[in-house]
Each structure stands twice: as structure tokens, then as C-alpha cells.
Design a protein around this motif. Structure first.
Motif, short mmCIF file in Angstrom:
data_model
loop_
_atom_site.label_atom_id
_atom_site.label_comp_id
_atom_site.label_asym_id
_atom_site.label_seq_id
_atom_site.Cartn_x
_atom_site.Cartn_y
_atom_site.Cartn_z
N CYS A 68 49.99 30.68 82.76
CA CYS A 68 50.17 29.46 82.18
C CYS A 68 48.66 29.26 81.55
CB CYS A 68 50.47 28.25 83.06
SG CYS A 68 49.40 27.66 84.40
N GLY A 69 48.54 28.11 80.65
CA GLY A 69 47.30 27.89 79.99
C GLY A 69 47.67 27.11 78.63
N THR A 70 46.66 27.31 77.68
CA THR A 70 47.12 26.47 76.52
C THR A 70 47.10 27.45 75.02
OG1 THR A 70 44.59 26.23 75.96
CG2 THR A 70 45.66 24.46 77.39
N GLY A 71 46.38 28.63 75.22
CA GLY A 71 46.06 29.29 74.26
C GLY A 71 47.15 30.77 74.39
N PHE A 72 47.03 31.76 73.47
CA PHE A 72 47.64 33.04 73.60
C PHE A 72 46.89 33.86 74.49
CE2 PHE A 72 49.09 31.81 69.39
CZ PHE A 72 50.41 31.93 69.58
N ASN A 73 45.33 33.97 74.29
CA ASN A 73 44.56 34.73 75.05
C ASN A 73 43.07 33.96 75.22
OD1 ASN A 73 42.80 36.64 76.43
ND2 ASN A 73 43.43 38.25 75.05
N PRO B 165 47.67 14.32 64.40
CA PRO B 165 48.20 15.39 64.47
C PRO B 165 48.09 16.24 63.24
CG PRO B 165 49.82 13.58 63.84
CD PRO B 165 48.47 12.94 64.59
N GLU B 166 47.78 15.78 61.97
CA GLU B 166 47.46 16.36 60.93
C GLU B 166 46.16 17.45 60.89
OE1 GLU B 166 45.13 12.64 60.90
OE2 GLU B 166 47.13 13.31 61.13
N ARG B 167 45.38 17.12 62.16
CA ARG B 167 44.25 17.88 62.22
C ARG B 167 44.26 19.15 63.23
NH1 ARG B 167 39.57 14.75 63.98
NH2 ARG B 167 38.28 16.53 63.40
N THR C 250 39.83 35.25 73.99
CA THR C 250 39.53 35.35 72.57
C THR C 250 39.82 34.31 71.50
OG1 THR C 250 41.70 36.64 72.34
CG2 THR C 250 39.85 37.95 72.68
N ASP C 251 40.46 33.48 71.99
CA ASP C 251 41.23 32.25 71.23
C ASP C 251 40.04 31.59 70.49
OD1 ASP C 251 43.92 32.82 71.82
OD2 ASP C 251 43.66 31.27 73.51
N LYS C 252 40.05 31.35 69.21
CA LYS C 252 38.89 30.80 68.29
C LYS C 252 39.36 29.19 68.24
CE LYS C 252 37.53 34.84 65.91
NZ LYS C 252 38.33 35.59 66.55
N VAL C 253 40.63 28.99 68.38
CA VAL C 253 41.07 27.38 68.25
C VAL C 253 41.93 27.14 69.54
CG1 VAL C 253 42.55 25.93 66.98
CG2 VAL C 253 41.25 27.93 65.67
N ASN C 254 41.44 25.88 70.10
CA ASN C 254 42.31 25.40 71.13
C ASN C 254 43.55 24.77 70.54
OD1 ASN C 254 40.62 25.54 73.45
ND2 ASN C 254 39.07 24.35 72.23
N LEU C 255 44.61 25.41 71.29
CA LEU C 255 45.92 24.63 70.67
C LEU C 255 46.35 23.25 71.25
CD1 LEU C 255 47.95 28.12 70.51
CD2 LEU C 255 46.39 27.16 68.77
N TYR D 174 39.47 20.87 69.03
CA TYR D 174 40.93 21.26 68.69
C TYR D 174 41.24 21.06 67.24
CZ TYR D 174 41.95 20.52 73.42
OH TYR D 174 42.27 20.82 75.15
N THR D 175 40.23 20.96 66.36
CA THR D 175 40.49 20.90 64.99
C THR D 175 41.01 22.37 64.20
OG1 THR D 175 38.74 19.22 64.67
CG2 THR D 175 39.42 20.66 62.64
N PHE D 176 42.01 22.26 63.85
CA PHE D 176 42.62 23.42 63.12
C PHE D 176 42.75 23.27 61.69
CE2 PHE D 176 46.37 25.64 61.42
CZ PHE D 176 46.19 27.04 61.87
N THR D 177 42.32 24.16 60.86
CA THR D 177 42.20 24.14 59.45
C THR D 177 43.49 24.75 58.87
OG1 THR D 177 39.86 24.39 59.43
CG2 THR D 177 41.00 24.93 57.31
N HIS D 178 44.48 23.83 58.31
CA HIS D 178 45.61 24.38 57.84
C HIS D 178 45.24 24.88 56.46
CE1 HIS D 178 48.46 22.19 60.53
NE2 HIS D 178 47.40 21.48 60.89
#
Length: 369
Positions: free
Chosen positions: A137-142, A229-231, A145-150, A41-45
Motif C-alpha cells: 500500500c502507499g500513494t504512488g506506483f514506485n 483538483p485542477e492542479r 522513482t515517482d516524480k509526482v505525488n499522486l 502534489y502539483t501535476f502539470t496537465h
């Protein structure tokens, strides 16, 4: 009843070596002992983003939509002028005195919470197999192809021109139908006023988008409290397809819009709607009005719920710049011409996910690839 798509079980392949797909964040967030964010779930801001603005001058415009319906000619002209400023400078605004009962909005938020509380095996029925499925329903857009888990769970369903909805929990469909009808009434009033604010006839957007058959979606989002949340990210920066999105939430902050290079918190007034311009209104105005970049952050305090309702053209309509905003020399058309359905499928294909998708030459090259 929910729409279902039959599966050909003879060709269905299952590989035991792949881990199961993550279909819901809620159980993870509520699991005991979760003190840190799982790496998936790590997202690079963006480190180059400016700090969040707290400047009082960075206040999102407020539009009293009741004056467009029952105000004097002078009041209506003043509101249309305010819309011109809001759409050209901000791409968004808050809507007050819109006539949608606060009790109805709260009922939708509550019944969506009940949907999220359903056992995972019951929600599986609505996961969908394609980005254009009428209920998904789900967690991502697609998921393909999603590269990041939201850090969010979502439920999306089409409510116009045909109404689709989950058939559970009890009362969900009835509440969603009523809210969709009332929301669409507000959107019609606003789009007529926006059309006039562009110097076009009041019905121009309606006719150009074939709005009588225009697609309306309910996009309900559930953002549970996050240990770090910051990550993480609820939804990364994006703009919406369609003409206009109207949004409500449960009063928990997290939505931000980008204005003049700065992220600004969206703190909705009580019973206000948050309205923001979509990509196809940007196309119609040839960039005069721009779809606002926005994102949803995670937080470690409380669950945030939002109900967004994008309103778009009919799926087979090609939106192009109004002739008033185009000439072959100083103001050429900036956007490639494709149907709304093609645009949505293209957007959710995972090939591109930024505002650059609207650049004529770049979009043309990517679409042709």
C-alpha cells in the motif's frame, strides 16, 4: 496473514536530514485548514489535450456477458461481433449481467474504506519494500522513482494463483477472496470470447498466457476530496499491464479514457463492470486491439473509491504476437519479447511510463540500457 520481509538492521541507514516519506494522502486531505494544494502534489496537465467530449456518439460500448454463456448461437455471434468493435475501436467496454452480486462489490468497497480508516501505524505493516511484493500500500506506483505525488492512496495485493490479503480489518480477506473468485470467472468468459473475436480458437489466450497460473491483482484506490483538483492528479494517463482489467467504483466520477484524441468520462451503469484491454492483449494481437489510455482525476466534492482487478499471464510467460497477426514483411512483430514479470518490473522501474514502452525498437533500447 500478511507477507513480511525481514530487514537487516545492521545495514539499515537512517538519515535525519531527509523529510519523512509521504505514506498516505487521507490524513492530509482530512486535516483542518487545508485550503490549497501542497506544491509537492502539483501535476502539470497536458495543455494540448482536447476538451472532454460530451458527444452522445462517444458512448462506451456495452457488452451483455450473460449472452456469451446462455444466449443462442446467433446472440453469441452478435456479442462477439460487438466485442470485436469495442476492442478494436475503444479498447474498453462496460459489462452487464455478469453475475457478480452488487452486494459483494459494495461490501468490498466498504471494507476497503475501513482499511483506509485504520491508524497509519497499522497500515505501515503493509507498505512493502518492492514493486513485486504480494501486498503493498502507499500513494504512488514506485516510491523510489515517482516524480509526482499522486492524490490517492492505494492497496494492491495478489489474489491468484496464490491468495494474499491484509489480515485487517475483520472480514477483509474473506470478502476479497470471494470477489476475486467471482471476478475471475467473468474474466475467463470474456477472454474466451475475445479470443474468438480475434479469429483464434476459444482457448488460445488461455494457453498462450498460461492463464491457469495467471497473475490476478486487486488494486484498490482511495481518492479523497482535493482542495484544488485542477492542479492535482489521482493517477496520470497510463495503460494497464496484463490481459484484461475489470473495475468497479462507488459511483463518484473521475475515471476518464482517451478515445480518438478526446478524454471521455467513464460513468458506470449500476452494477456494471468497466473492462479495458491490457498491454499484453495488445501484444498478443500485435496491435490489433490496443490497451486504452486512462487516468483518474481528483475532485473537490467527495471521496472516490475504485476496485480494479487486472488479470495477467503467469509471471514467467513470454507473451508474443499470435502467428496469425505476424509476417516478416507487411506485419512484423511490434513488441519486444520479455517475461510478464520482467515487463512489470520494467514498467514500474520509472524508466518509461507511456504507451511508447511497447514500441519494439524503443523498448529494446531502453530495456538494454
Amino acid at each position: 496473514m500478511a507477507s513480511t520481509i525481514p530487514l537487516d538492521t545492521k545495514t539499515l541507514k537512517v538519515s535525519p536530514v531527509h523529510p519523512p516519506k509521504i505514506t498516505s494522502v487521507k490524513p492530509l486531505a482530512e486535516s483542518t485548514g487545508l485550503s490549497s494544494l501542497p506544491s509537492i502534489y502539483t501535476f502539470t496537465h497536458n495543455l494540448h489535450d482536447e476538451p472532454i467530449s460530451d458527444d452522445p456518439e462517444d458512448s462506451i460500448p456495452i457488452i451483455d456477458v450473460s449472452l456469451l454463456v446462455s444466449g443462442s448461437p446467433e446472440e453469441q455471434s452478435q456479442v462477439i461481433y460487438q466485442l470485436t468493435k469495442a476492442c478494436s475501436d475503444w479498447g474498453c467496454f462496460m459489462v452487464i449481467n455478469h453475475g457478480v452480486p452488487e452486494s459483494l462489490t459494495k461490501a468490498m468497497i466498504e471494507v476497503f474504506q475501513e482499511f483506509c480508516n485504520l491508524p497509519e501505524e497499522e497500515k505501515q505493516e503493509f507498505h512493502g519494500n518492492h514493486v513485486m511484493d504480494p501486498i503493498r500500500c502507499g500513494t504512488g506506483f514506485n516510491p523510489s522513482t515517482d516524480k509526482v505525488n499522486l492524490w490517492r492512496d492505494h492497496l494492491k495485493f495478489y489474489t491468484y494463483p496464490e491468495f494474499h490479503s491484509p489480515n485487517k480489518p475483520v472480514g477483509f480477506s474473506e470478502i476479497a477472496l470471494e470477489l476475486s473468485k467471482r471476478n475471475r470467472e467473468v474474466a475467463i468468459v470474456i477472454l474466451k470470447a475475445i479470443s474468438k473475436s480475434l479469429g483464434l480458437e476459444e482457448s488460445y489466450i488461455d494457453k498462450a498466457s498460461n492463464f491457469k497460473l495467471g497473475l490476478q491483482i486487486v488494486a484498490a484506490n482511495f481518492y479523497p476530496a482535493c482542495p484544488e483538483p485542477e492542479r492535482a492528479i489521482g493517477i496520470p494517463p497510463h495503460s494497464d499491464h496484463g490481459l484484461l482489467t475489470l473495475l468497479v467504483d462507488n459511483g463518484i466520477s473521475g475515471l476518464q479514457i482517451k478515445h480518438k484524441g478526446k478524454w471521455i468520462n467513464v460513468n458506470l451503469l449500476p452494477n456494471a463492470l468497466f473492462a479495458h484491454i491490457g498491454d499484453h492483449l495488445e501484444i498478443l494481437s500485435n496491435g490489433k486491439y490496443k490497451g486504452v489510455l486512462h487516468q483518474a482525476l481528483a475532485n473537490d466534492k467527495a471521496t472516490r473509491i475504485s476496485i480494479a482487478m487486472p488479470h495477467g499471464p503467469s509471471l514467467d510467460t513470454v507473451i508474443r504476437p499470435a502467428p496469425e497477426f505476424v509476417d516478416n514483411e507487411s506485419h512484423p512483430p511490434k513488441y519486444i519479447e520479455i517475461t510478464y514479470k520482467e515487463y512489470v518490473e520494467f514498467l514500474l522501474s520509472g524508466k518509461i511510463c507511456s504507451k511508447f514502452r511497447l514500441d519494439f525498437e524503443e523498448s529494446k533500447a531502453i530495456y538494454a540500457s
